[in-house]
Scaffold this motif. Structure first.
Motif, PDB file in Angstrom:
ATOM      1  N   GLY A 117      -7.991 -30.524  34.142  1.00 56.92           N
ATOM      2  CA  GLY A 117      -8.102 -29.275  33.404  1.00 56.92           C
ATOM      3  C   GLY A 117      -7.345 -29.269  32.090  1.00 56.92           C
ATOM      4  O   GLY A 117      -7.550 -28.367  31.261  1.00 56.92           O
ATOM      5  N   ALA A 118      -6.470 -30.245  31.876  1.00 54.99           N
ATOM      6  CA  ALA A 118      -5.748 -30.326  30.601  1.00 54.99           C
ATOM      7  C   ALA A 118      -6.723 -30.628  29.467  1.00 54.99           C
ATOM      8  O   ALA A 118      -7.723 -31.320  29.648  1.00 54.99           O
ATOM      9  CB  ALA A 118      -4.676 -31.405  30.670  1.00 54.99           C
ATOM     10  N   VAL A 119      -6.439 -30.101  28.296  1.00 53.45           N
ATOM     11  CA  VAL A 119      -7.286 -30.359  27.133  1.00 53.45           C
ATOM     12  C   VAL A 119      -6.925 -31.734  26.571  1.00 53.45           C
ATOM     13  O   VAL A 119      -5.759 -31.999  26.253  1.00 53.45           O
ATOM     14  CB  VAL A 119      -7.121 -29.268  26.066  1.00 53.45           C
ATOM     15  CG1 VAL A 119      -7.997 -29.569  24.851  1.00 53.45           C
ATOM     16  CG2 VAL A 119      -7.485 -27.904  26.647  1.00 53.45           C
ATOM     17  N   VAL A 142     -14.968 -37.782  32.206  1.00 52.21           N
ATOM     18  CA  VAL A 142     -15.793 -36.584  32.070  1.00 52.21           C
ATOM     19  C   VAL A 142     -14.913 -35.443  31.564  1.00 52.21           C
ATOM     20  O   VAL A 142     -13.856 -35.166  32.139  1.00 52.21           O
ATOM     21  CB  VAL A 142     -16.450 -36.168  33.402  1.00 52.21           C
ATOM     22  CG1 VAL A 142     -17.386 -34.973  33.191  1.00 52.21           C
ATOM     23  CG2 VAL A 142     -17.209 -37.337  34.027  1.00 52.21           C
ATOM     24  N   VAL A 143     -15.357 -34.800  30.478  1.00 53.58           N
ATOM     25  CA  VAL A 143     -14.660 -33.618  29.968  1.00 53.58           C
ATOM     26  C   VAL A 143     -15.645 -32.463  29.889  1.00 53.58           C
ATOM     27  O   VAL A 143     -16.843 -32.652  29.687  1.00 53.58           O
ATOM     28  CB  VAL A 143     -14.025 -33.873  28.581  1.00 53.58           C
ATOM     29  CG1 VAL A 143     -12.988 -34.975  28.661  1.00 53.58           C
ATOM     30  CG2 VAL A 143     -15.077 -34.195  27.541  1.00 53.58           C
ATOM     31  N   ALA A 144     -15.122 -31.261  30.066  1.00 52.11           N
ATOM     32  CA  ALA A 144     -15.923 -30.037  29.963  1.00 52.11           C
ATOM     33  C   ALA A 144     -15.623 -29.367  28.633  1.00 52.11           C
ATOM     34  O   ALA A 144     -14.474 -29.340  28.176  1.00 52.11           O
ATOM     35  CB  ALA A 144     -15.602 -29.090  31.116  1.00 52.11           C
ATOM     36  N   ARG A 145     -16.667 -28.838  28.006  1.00 45.80           N
ATOM     37  CA  ARG A 145     -16.476 -28.150  26.741  1.00 45.80           C
ATOM     38  C   ARG A 145     -17.503 -27.031  26.620  1.00 45.80           C
ATOM     39  O   ARG A 145     -18.524 -27.019  27.309  1.00 45.80           O
ATOM     40  CB  ARG A 145     -16.579 -29.110  25.553  1.00 45.80           C
ATOM     41  CG  ARG A 145     -17.834 -29.938  25.504  1.00 45.80           C
ATOM     42  CD  ARG A 145     -17.900 -30.791  24.241  1.00 45.80           C
ATOM     43  NE  ARG A 145     -17.847 -29.979  23.034  1.00 45.80           N
ATOM     44  CZ  ARG A 145     -18.930 -29.468  22.441  1.00 45.80           C
ATOM     45  NH1 ARG A 145     -20.142 -29.695  22.926  1.00 45.80           N
ATOM     46  NH2 ARG A 145     -18.808 -28.728  21.365  1.00 45.80           N
ATOM     47  N   GLU A 146     -17.199 -26.088  25.738  1.00 44.51           N
ATOM     48  CA  GLU A 146     -18.091 -24.964  25.474  1.00 44.51           C
ATOM     49  C   GLU A 146     -18.618 -25.063  24.052  1.00 44.51           C
ATOM     50  O   GLU A 146     -17.873 -25.412  23.135  1.00 44.51           O
ATOM     51  CB  GLU A 146     -17.342 -23.627  25.640  1.00 44.51           C
ATOM     52  CG  GLU A 146     -16.864 -23.326  27.047  1.00 44.51           C
ATOM     53  CD  GLU A 146     -17.981 -22.823  27.938  1.00 44.51           C
ATOM     54  OE1 GLU A 146     -19.046 -22.427  27.404  1.00 44.51           O
ATOM     55  OE2 GLU A 146     -17.797 -22.818  29.176  1.00 44.51           O
ATOM     56  N   ILE A 180      -8.132 -41.903  26.188  1.00 41.28           N
ATOM     57  CA  ILE A 180      -7.892 -40.486  26.460  1.00 41.28           C
ATOM     58  C   ILE A 180      -6.465 -40.162  26.044  1.00 41.28           C
ATOM     59  O   ILE A 180      -5.541 -40.930  26.343  1.00 41.28           O
ATOM     60  CB  ILE A 180      -8.045 -40.158  27.956  1.00 41.28           C
ATOM     61  CG1 ILE A 180      -9.293 -40.796  28.545  1.00 41.28           C
ATOM     62  CG2 ILE A 180      -8.064 -38.646  28.194  1.00 41.28           C
ATOM     63  CD1 ILE A 180      -9.296 -40.823  30.063  1.00 41.28           C
ATOM     64  N   SER A 181      -6.279 -39.039  25.382  1.00 40.59           N
ATOM     65  CA  SER A 181      -4.930 -38.594  25.031  1.00 40.59           C
ATOM     66  C   SER A 181      -4.906 -37.072  25.064  1.00 40.59           C
ATOM     67  O   SER A 181      -5.936 -36.416  24.906  1.00 40.59           O
ATOM     68  CB  SER A 181      -4.542 -39.099  23.642  1.00 40.59           C
ATOM     69  OG  SER A 181      -5.384 -38.555  22.657  1.00 40.59           O
ATOM     70  N   PRO A 182      -3.716 -36.487  25.299  1.00 34.03           N
ATOM     71  CA  PRO A 182      -3.622 -35.029  25.205  1.00 34.03           C
ATOM     72  C   PRO A 182      -4.093 -34.553  23.842  1.00 34.03           C
ATOM     73  O   PRO A 182      -3.757 -35.176  22.820  1.00 34.03           O
ATOM     74  CB  PRO A 182      -2.127 -34.760  25.437  1.00 34.03           C
ATOM     75  CG  PRO A 182      -1.642 -35.950  26.183  1.00 34.03           C
ATOM     76  CD  PRO A 182      -2.441 -37.116  25.685  1.00 34.03           C
ATOM     77  N   ALA A 183      -4.866 -33.511  23.789  1.00 25.54           N
ATOM     78  CA  ALA A 183      -5.400 -33.016  22.505  1.00 25.54           C
ATOM     79  C   ALA A 183      -4.238 -32.659  21.598  1.00 25.54           C
ATOM     80  O   ALA A 183      -3.270 -32.029  22.010  1.00 25.54           O
ATOM     81  CB  ALA A 183      -6.295 -31.809  22.735  1.00 25.54           C
ATOM     82  N   GLY A 184      -4.367 -33.059  20.341  1.00 22.22           N
ATOM     83  CA  GLY A 184      -3.321 -32.792  19.369  1.00 22.22           C
ATOM     84  C   GLY A 184      -2.408 -33.978  19.145  1.00 22.22           C
ATOM     85  O   GLY A 184      -1.709 -34.027  18.140  1.00 22.22           O
TER      86      GLY A 184
END
Length: 315
Positions: free
Chosen positions: A258-260, A286-290, A308-312
């Motif tokens: 669930g982490a961005v 797999v990532v979820a996005r709107e 993959i890395s934490p967003a930002g």
């Protein structure tokens, strides 16, 4: 109507790889013609930033990179398999080299001055300039796509010699029937061979020539139904992403479900996709996005070749 939608354009070599797999499996699909260069607003609405071609869609699930797309097609239609035991490990490893290093060799051939001068795409100076600018932005921060021409010519001839030897005792690189290595090799040979000015590279390799004809039969199989990009977005909007039976997160990542996060290719095309982390194991991310237009989506990547890395975080 097929639930598989391929977002592609005619000149794209990696699209040709997937078109040929569909043809080999005699599997119908829908096709969306996308621009060869940016902007690609409808594709980006689905992927969230990923712009490499092709992309495959199944409802609200979006699949990036042909290595993963081929596996999804195999799961969807296991008849006429392209991943076959007992040689699957060798075929996958060789296909990875072909899709990366041999691709750069073929780009070096296709974008040499003689080939560019004969390519209809570059007859219009404005179109040529736009293409060059697009690819410069696409490869920014990477070593680039093309191997220098002298080395490209040497590696290409060396590889054709090896192929000719392999094909002396079998019809395909995978044996009596093609496997994933055949399709990864076909699309790059097609990329070079389709330009008449470059066909001299194939002279003397008679077994390769016969293999090209056999592979071309799969490529030309009429299995696609073209739809618009707006229709594809509407399909995504009206669909729910597939439910994962056992979502998990590789504990080595140190990132919670669930982490961005941001997902980024490791070689070129450094356009990150951000979303909530749904699943990551040894094979897939797999990532979820709107998206305002396309709704709730799941975007899938292969684990190999993506980070993959934490967003930002700084990329």
């Amino acid at each position: 109507m097929s639930e598989l939608i391929l977002h592609q354009y005619a000149d794209s070599p990696f699209s040709e790889k997937i078109r040929a797999i569909f043809g080999f499996k005699r599997l119908s699909y829908q096709s969306v013609d996308i621009p060869a260069i940016m902007p690609k607003p409808d594709l980006i609405a689905l992927t969230g930033g990923y712009r490499r071609t092709p992309v495959m869609q199944r409802g609200a699930d979006i699949y990036c990179d042909t290595a993963l797309i081929a596996e999804v097609i195999e799961d969807h239609s296991p008849e006429n398999p392209v991943f076959r035991a007992p040689g699957v490990a060798q075929a996958v490893a060789a296909a990875r080299w072909t899709d990366s290093e041999f691709f750069r060799v073929c780009v070096g051939l296709v974008f040499q001055p003689a080939a560019l001068a004969a390519n209809p795409r570059f007859k219009d100076p404005g179109a040529a300039e736009a293409f060059v600018k697009d690819r410069a932005a696409f490869t920014e921060g990477s070593p680039g796509l093309a191997v220098p021409l002298p080395r490209a010519e040497a590696v290409f001839r060396e590889h054709l010699r090896a192929m000719d030897q392999s094909l002396g005792c079998q019809n395909f690189l995978g044996g009596d029937t093609p496997d994933i290595l055949d399709f990864s090799t076909w699309h790059l040979c097609w990329f070079v061979h389709r330009q008449e000015v470059l066909r001299s590279y194939f002279e003397g390799f008679t077994k390769v020539d016969a293999w090209l004809e056999r592979m071309r039969d799969f490529s030309t199989a009429p299995v696609a139904n073209t739809i618009s990009s707006e229709d594809a977005i509407a399909i995504a909007k009206s669909s729910d992403p597939g439910k994962m039976e056992n979502p998990q997160i590789d504990p080595a990542l140190g990132i919670d479900q669930g982490a961005v996060v941001s997902v980024l290719p490791t070689d070129y095309g450094f356009q990150a996709v951000s979303g909530a982390l749904v699943h990551v194991d040894d094979q897939v991310i797999v990532v979820a996005r709107e998206d305002e237009r396309a709704g709730h989506l799941q975007v899938h990547f292969p684990r190999y070749g993506f980070e993959i890395s934490p967003a930002g975080d700084k990329q």
